[in-house]
Design an enzyme around this catalytic site. Structure first.
Site, short mmCIF file in Angstrom:
data_model
loop_
_atom_site.label_atom_id
_atom_site.label_comp_id
_atom_site.label_asym_id
_atom_site.label_seq_id
_atom_site.Cartn_x
_atom_site.Cartn_y
_atom_site.Cartn_z
N ALA A 14 38.99 27.96 6.90
CA ALA A 14 38.22 28.68 7.98
C ALA A 14 38.59 27.84 9.16
O ALA A 14 37.35 27.72 9.97
CB ALA A 14 36.79 29.29 7.66
N ASN A 112 53.17 29.59 9.55
CA ASN A 112 54.14 29.59 10.19
C ASN A 112 55.34 29.17 9.58
O ASN A 112 55.04 28.20 8.70
CB ASN A 112 53.82 28.44 11.39
CG ASN A 112 53.09 29.34 12.46
OD1 ASN A 112 53.12 30.13 12.95
ND2 ASN A 112 51.99 28.26 13.20
N LYS A 215 59.46 34.62 14.85
CA LYS A 215 58.72 33.67 15.54
C LYS A 215 59.31 32.07 15.18
O LYS A 215 58.99 31.32 16.20
CB LYS A 215 57.39 33.66 14.71
CG LYS A 215 56.45 32.85 15.33
CD LYS A 215 54.90 33.09 14.72
CE LYS A 215 53.78 32.27 15.39
NZ LYS A 215 52.52 32.08 14.81
N ASN A 219 58.96 28.26 17.08
CA ASN A 219 58.23 27.28 16.62
C ASN A 219 59.04 25.96 16.29
O ASN A 219 58.72 24.77 16.32
CB ASN A 219 57.27 27.58 15.29
CG ASN A 219 56.00 28.32 15.68
OD1 ASN A 219 55.59 28.31 16.77
ND2 ASN A 219 55.54 29.44 14.50
N GLU A 296 52.75 19.69 10.54
CA GLU A 296 53.44 20.50 9.67
C GLU A 296 54.83 20.54 10.15
O GLU A 296 55.47 21.39 10.99
CB GLU A 296 52.79 22.03 10.23
CG GLU A 296 53.00 23.28 9.32
CD GLU A 296 52.68 24.31 9.78
OE1 GLU A 296 52.49 25.28 8.86
OE2 GLU A 296 51.97 24.58 10.78
#
Length: 337
Positions: A14, A112, A215, A219, A296
């Protein structure tokens, strides 16, 4: 009875995006029981005061009370799990997510980059059911979560955890959902309706892999370059040499995508022009770098290089950036540790 088939909903992870969705679902008027799995100071703030969500340009925060824990084993089996974790965080979360599943649980993964389930029921690439070890070490996600449960999700939503328990959104946002099979199932329709009722802008895609690559064109370029330079997106696009590099990465990503049968409708030139309009945005990778967190890298850059090898597409610029940002991540974690 609730107004949707999902009586128990857990947002696992979260943080910025996951926390925002949890707050909206908990405040939607639907009688589903919303819980979150979080950790640290953010968890304690949610437990004590709820999630404070600031919509873009809002004059006051939405405050939502949810059940919050750092142990998924404390929660009952869930009808719907939505993960807000990044790709490199999923492996450690597999045991916890698995505890939440029953036979019919669906799992929406907001990710992503190229997701671990990418080749499940894929009719475009010629590599159906191929598993990517770099995204799913030992096949734990494939085996314990199962790609058949997953609904893909591509998010266009700027969000940050401003303070523990406090999330700020920078735009209206848009989420794209898609079954790996491309089907419009009753589950995906019900999930889209649930999110729309909660004020989340959602669309359903019959070709979610196309949306993933569209996308990723941005990225794969902006995230690592911003981390390497500490630059905002506007800084990068205003630098002639860096903007050329962005275009080179986008070209490589588009070539790999098309070699796998995906359709990326926007040209590199069109994508560059759109990027010039975005402004002084701090990418998620730069946010993680400045916070001393692991980056990431694999889903955004590493898989572009490895899938380039799989398809015979050269990715020299992406490979160079991968080597540089991998070194940066290693050194940054040593300093943070």
């Amino acid at each position: 009875m609730t107004s949707s088939p999902f009586e128990n909903i857990c947002i696992y992870g979260a943080g910025a995006l996951g926390g925002a969705i949890a707050a909206k679902l908990a405040s939607s008027g639907d009688r589903a029981k919303v819980s979150v799995v979080a950790r640290g100071a953010h968890l304690e703030a949610i437990r004590s005061g709820g999630i404070h969500l600031w919509e873009a340009e809002a004059s006051s925060a939405l405050v939502a009370q949810v059940t919050a824990t750092d142990d998924a084993g404390e929660l009952p089996p869930q009808d719907l799990v939505i993960t807000g974790l990044k790709g490199h965080q999923l492996a450690a979360a597999v045991p916890g997510i698995a505890k939440l599943l029953h036979a019919g649980t669906r799992v929406v993964m907001i990710l992503n980059g190229v997701p671990w389930w990418y080749f499940h029921r894929d009719r475009q690439s010629g590599h159906a059911e191929h598993q990517m070890e770099e995204l799913d070490v030992n096949g734990d996600l494939w085996r314990l979560i199962g790609p058949e449960r997953v609904i893909g999700c591509v998010a266009y939503q700027g969000a940050e955890v401003a303070n523990p328990g406090e999330i700020r959104l920078s735009n209206k946002g848009h989420f794209i959902l898609g079954e790996p099979s491309g089907e419009t199932t009753s589950d995906i329709e019900a999930i889209a309706a649930l999110l729309q009722k909660a004020g989340v802008t959602v669309s359903i895609s019959a070709r979610i892999r196309d949306d993933i690559w569209s996308k990723l064109m941005g990225n794969a370029a902006f995230n690592p370059i911003s981390a390497l330079t500490r630059g905002l997106m506007s800084d990068i696009m205003n630098d002639p040499a860096l903007s050329v590099m962005v275009g080179q990465v986008m070209s490589e990503v588009k070539a790999v995508a098309e070699a796998l049968g995906a359709q990326v409708p926007m040209s590199v030139e069109e994508r560059l022009e759109r990027s010039r309009q975005i402004g002084p945005v701090r990418t998620s990778m730069l946010q993680d770098l400045l916070a001393g967190k692991a980056l990431e890298i694999t889903p955004l850059v590493g898989v572009v290089v490895s899938l380039g090898k799989l398809t015979g597409v050269a990715t020299p610029v992406s490979a160079t950036i991968l080597a540089l940002v991998t070194q940066l991540d290693r050194k940054n974690l040593q300093v943070a540790g």
